[in-house]
Design an enzyme around this catalytic site. Structure first.
Site, short mmCIF file in Angstrom:
data_model
loop_
_atom_site.label_atom_id
_atom_site.label_comp_id
_atom_site.label_asym_id
_atom_site.label_seq_id
_atom_site.Cartn_x
_atom_site.Cartn_y
_atom_site.Cartn_z
N ASN A 121 -27.89 -51.81 -6.38
CA ASN A 121 -28.75 -50.67 -6.70
C ASN A 121 -29.85 -51.14 -7.64
O ASN A 121 -29.91 -52.32 -7.99
CB ASN A 121 -27.93 -49.53 -7.33
CG ASN A 121 -27.20 -49.98 -8.58
OD1 ASN A 121 -27.80 -50.41 -9.54
ND2 ASN A 121 -25.86 -49.88 -8.55
N ASP A 173 -20.36 -47.56 -5.47
CA ASP A 173 -19.23 -46.72 -5.06
C ASP A 173 -18.40 -47.36 -3.95
O ASP A 173 -17.20 -47.12 -3.85
CB ASP A 173 -19.73 -45.36 -4.60
CG ASP A 173 -20.30 -44.53 -5.74
OD1 ASP A 173 -19.74 -44.61 -6.85
OD2 ASP A 173 -21.30 -43.84 -5.52
N LYS A 213 -22.20 -66.84 6.56
CA LYS A 213 -23.38 -66.02 6.80
C LYS A 213 -23.32 -65.38 8.20
O LYS A 213 -23.08 -66.05 9.20
CB LYS A 213 -24.65 -66.86 6.67
CG LYS A 213 -25.92 -66.07 6.87
CD LYS A 213 -27.15 -66.94 6.75
CE LYS A 213 -28.41 -66.13 7.03
NZ LYS A 213 -29.63 -66.97 6.96
N PRO A 263 -12.97 -49.40 -7.00
CA PRO A 263 -12.17 -48.75 -8.05
C PRO A 263 -13.06 -47.90 -8.95
O PRO A 263 -14.23 -48.23 -9.18
CB PRO A 263 -11.57 -49.93 -8.82
CG PRO A 263 -12.46 -51.10 -8.51
CD PRO A 263 -12.94 -50.87 -7.12
N ASP A 264 -12.52 -46.81 -9.43
CA ASP A 264 -13.25 -45.91 -10.32
C ASP A 264 -12.94 -46.30 -11.76
O ASP A 264 -11.91 -45.93 -12.32
CB ASP A 264 -12.84 -44.46 -10.06
CG ASP A 264 -13.76 -43.46 -10.72
OD1 ASP A 264 -14.19 -43.75 -11.85
OD2 ASP A 264 -14.03 -42.40 -10.12
N ILE A 265 -13.82 -47.08 -12.35
CA ILE A 265 -13.57 -47.64 -13.68
C ILE A 265 -13.53 -46.55 -14.74
O ILE A 265 -12.64 -46.52 -15.60
CB ILE A 265 -14.63 -48.70 -14.01
CG1 ILE A 265 -14.61 -49.81 -12.95
CG2 ILE A 265 -14.40 -49.28 -15.40
CD1 ILE A 265 -15.74 -50.81 -13.08
N PHE A 302 -21.71 -42.17 -17.68
CA PHE A 302 -23.10 -41.90 -17.32
C PHE A 302 -23.13 -41.31 -15.93
O PHE A 302 -22.31 -41.67 -15.07
CB PHE A 302 -23.93 -43.18 -17.37
CG PHE A 302 -24.57 -43.44 -18.71
CD1 PHE A 302 -25.94 -43.42 -18.85
CD2 PHE A 302 -23.79 -43.70 -19.82
CE1 PHE A 302 -26.54 -43.66 -20.08
CE2 PHE A 302 -24.36 -43.94 -21.06
CZ PHE A 302 -25.75 -43.91 -21.18
N LYS A 359 -18.66 -34.05 -12.74
CA LYS A 359 -18.18 -35.43 -12.84
C LYS A 359 -17.34 -35.60 -14.11
O LYS A 359 -16.29 -36.25 -14.07
CB LYS A 359 -19.36 -36.40 -12.85
CG LYS A 359 -18.96 -37.86 -12.99
CD LYS A 359 -20.18 -38.78 -12.91
CE LYS A 359 -19.76 -40.24 -13.02
NZ LYS A 359 -20.92 -41.16 -12.88
N LYS A 402 -13.53 -36.86 -13.77
CA LYS A 402 -13.14 -38.19 -14.28
C LYS A 402 -12.21 -38.09 -15.49
O LYS A 402 -11.39 -38.98 -15.72
CB LYS A 402 -14.39 -38.98 -14.69
CG LYS A 402 -15.45 -39.10 -13.61
CD LYS A 402 -15.05 -40.01 -12.49
CE LYS A 402 -16.22 -40.22 -11.54
NZ LYS A 402 -15.89 -41.09 -10.40
#
Length: 397
Positions: A208, A276, A286, A303-305, A323, A337, A341
Site C-alpha cells: 500500500n 489485510d 518468478k 493475522p489481525d495484529i 489506526f 473498528k 478489535k
C-alpha cells in the site's frame, strides 16, 4: 539535557571502539562528565591515554587494582553515574550481561549498577544474526537494558548487513532520551509503522502507499517524553527515528511475530498499514508471462495484529491504540473498528486521494475513545505525533 550529567562509559573490544573517542569528545562538548572503563579487549583498539585525555578523567581497567579500589571501589563506581553506556557492546559483552557473569571490571560494574544501562551493539552480521545473540538481546531488553542500533552497512570484515554500530549522533540522542525526565520515563511503548509487503513471487508483492512517516513521528515523540520505544517497521520510505530499538520486517506475519516477541509494553500504538490479505499460493520462482493466461492468485487473510494484542488475556498493554485509514464514513467505520478489535483508542483519518494524507507530510485525525470522537485540526504529522504522545503519557504515566 546532558549538561552536568555523569556517564559511566564502558568501551568494549571491537573495531567500532574508535567511535568511543568521538563519543567522549561530543559528550564533553555538551557539558557531560564521562568516566571511562576500558575492557582488556578494548585496549587492542584504543589506548587508556587517548580516553583519559579526551574525558579529562581517570580510566578504570582492572577489577583487582588495589589503588582503584582504595580510591573508589567498583560498587561505588557502578552507582556514581546517571547512566551506564556500553560502546561497543560486543557479542561477548552481551553474552556476559545476559548470563549474569562478573569476571572482570566491566561485567562486574554492569551487575552491580543500580542505574539504567544503554548498549550500542556492534559485531559481524553473522554474529548479530546468530540465535544466541538474539536470545541474549531479548533477555537484556526484558531486563530493561536500552539498545541503540545496530544499523546496516559495510563492516571492517568486508561483509555488509546489520551489525554496524550506530553512529555517534544516534548514540547521543539515545543517551539524551535515556536521561530524559519526561512523563514516560521508565515506560515501554511498542509502535508499529509502515506498510507490509506480501509476496506474489520472489520479485513481486502486494503493498500500500503508507510511507511510515506518521508511525516514525509517533515513536520519536514518545522517546522524547522519556519512553523506551520498540519500533516494528515494515519497508517504509522514512528511516526509523534515532534512540529507539528498530525491528525491520516485511510481511504481516513477520510483524505479528516481532510484536509477540517484544518485551512487555505499557502501551502499544499500531500505526502500521498492515495488508489485510496475502497470496496463499505465492510462487517460489518468478511467475512468467508465457501466453497461457492470467495467473490465478489465491488470497488468504493476514493475522489481525491489533485484535490479537487488544484481546490478550495476560500481558496486555494498559493502553492499546489502533489506526483506521478510511476513505468514507470515517468516524462510523473507525468507531465500529474500535469495538470489533477491542482496542482502547482509534486514531482515524481520511486517506482519500484528494486529502494528500497517505504519503504526505500532514494529517487530520479523529481520536475515538470511550468518551466519543474528538476531531483534531489538520497538522503536520510531527505535531499529531506530539499531541498523541502527550495524551498517551496522561493515560499511562
Amino acid at each position: 539535557m546532558l549538561a552536568d550529567r555523569h556517564i559511566l562509559l564502558i568501551v568494549g573490544g571491537g573495531i567500532a571502539a574508535f567511535k568511543a573517542l568521538d563519543l567522549v569528545r561530543r559528550l564533553r562538548e555538551r557539558g557531560c562528565r564521562v568516566t571511562p572503563v576500558l575492557t582488556r579487549a578494548g585496549t587492542e583498539f584504543v589506548t587508556p591515554l587517548s580516553l583519559s585525555a579526551l574525558s579529562a578523567a581517570k580510566v578504570y581497567q582492572d577489577l583487582f587494582d588495589l589503588t582503584d579500589e582504595a580510591e573508589m571501589g567498583h560498587i561505588e563506581l557502578s552507582r556514581a553515574a546517571d547512566l551506564v553506556v556500553v560502546v561497543p557492546a560486543t557479542a561477548d559483552l552481551m553474552a556476559k550481561m545476559a548470563g549474569g557473569h562478573a569476571d572482570d571490571l566491566a561485567s562486574t560494574l554492569l551487575m552491580a549498577t543500580d542505574k539504567r544501562v544503554l548498549i550500542a551493539p556492534a559485531m559481524n552480521v553473522r554474529m548479530w544474526e546468530h540465535a544466541a545473540t538474539q536470545r541474549n538481546l531479548a533477555t537484556l531488553q526484558s531486563d530493561g537494558v536500552l539498545v541503540v542500533g545496530p544499523t546496516e552497512g559495510d563492516m571492517a570484515c568486508g561483509e555488509y548487513g546489520p551489525g554496524r554500530m550506530a553512529e555517534v549522533p544516534e548514540i547521543i540522542d539515545a543517551i539524551d532520551a535515556a536521561l530524559s525526565d519526561g512523563p514516560l520515563k521508565g515506560k515501554h511503548v511498542l509502535v508499529t509503522s509502515g506498510p507490509t509487503h506480501e509476496p506474489i513471487d520472489p520479485v513481486r508483492y502486494i503493498a500500500n502507499r503508507s510511507s511510515g512517516a506518521q508511525g516514525t513521528a509517533i515513536a520519536r515523540a514518545l522517546a522524547g517524553l522519556g519512553a523506551q520505544v520498540t519500533f516494528v517497521t515494515g519497508p517504509a520510505d522514512v528511516p526509523p527515528p534515532q534512540g529507539v530499538r528498530a525491528i525491520r520486517v516485511q510481511t504481516a506475519q513477520e510483524m505479528l511475530e516481532a510484536v509477540q516477541n517484544a518485551p512487555a509494553a505499557d502501551a502499544a500504538v499500531f500505526a502500521a498499514a498492515v495488508a489485510d490479505w496475502r497470496v496463499a499460493n505465492a510462487g517460489a520462482s518468478k511467475i512468467k508471462k508465457d501466453g497461457s493466461g492470467l495467473p490465478k492468485l489465491e488470497f488468504a487473510e493476514n493475522p489481525d495484529i491489533l485484535a490479537t494484542v487488544s484481546q490478550m488475556t495476560t500481558g496486555r498493554p494498559k493502553l492499546v491504540v489502533g489506526f483506521a485509514a478510511e476513505t468514507n464514513d470515517v468516524v462510523a467505520n473507525a468507531t465500529a473498528k474500535r469495538q470489533r478489535k477491542g482496542c482502547d483508542w482509534i486514531v482515524a483519518n481520511d486517506v482519500s486521494p484528494a486529502t494528500g494524507i497517505m504519503g504526505g507530510s500532514e494529517n487530520a485525525v479523529t481520536l475515538i475513545t470511550d468518551a466519543g470522537a474528538e476531531d483534531w485540526p489538520r497538522l503536520s504529522k510531527d505535531a499529531v505525533a506530539v499531541a498523541l504522545a502527550k495524551r498517551i503519557a496522561e493515560a499511562i504515566a
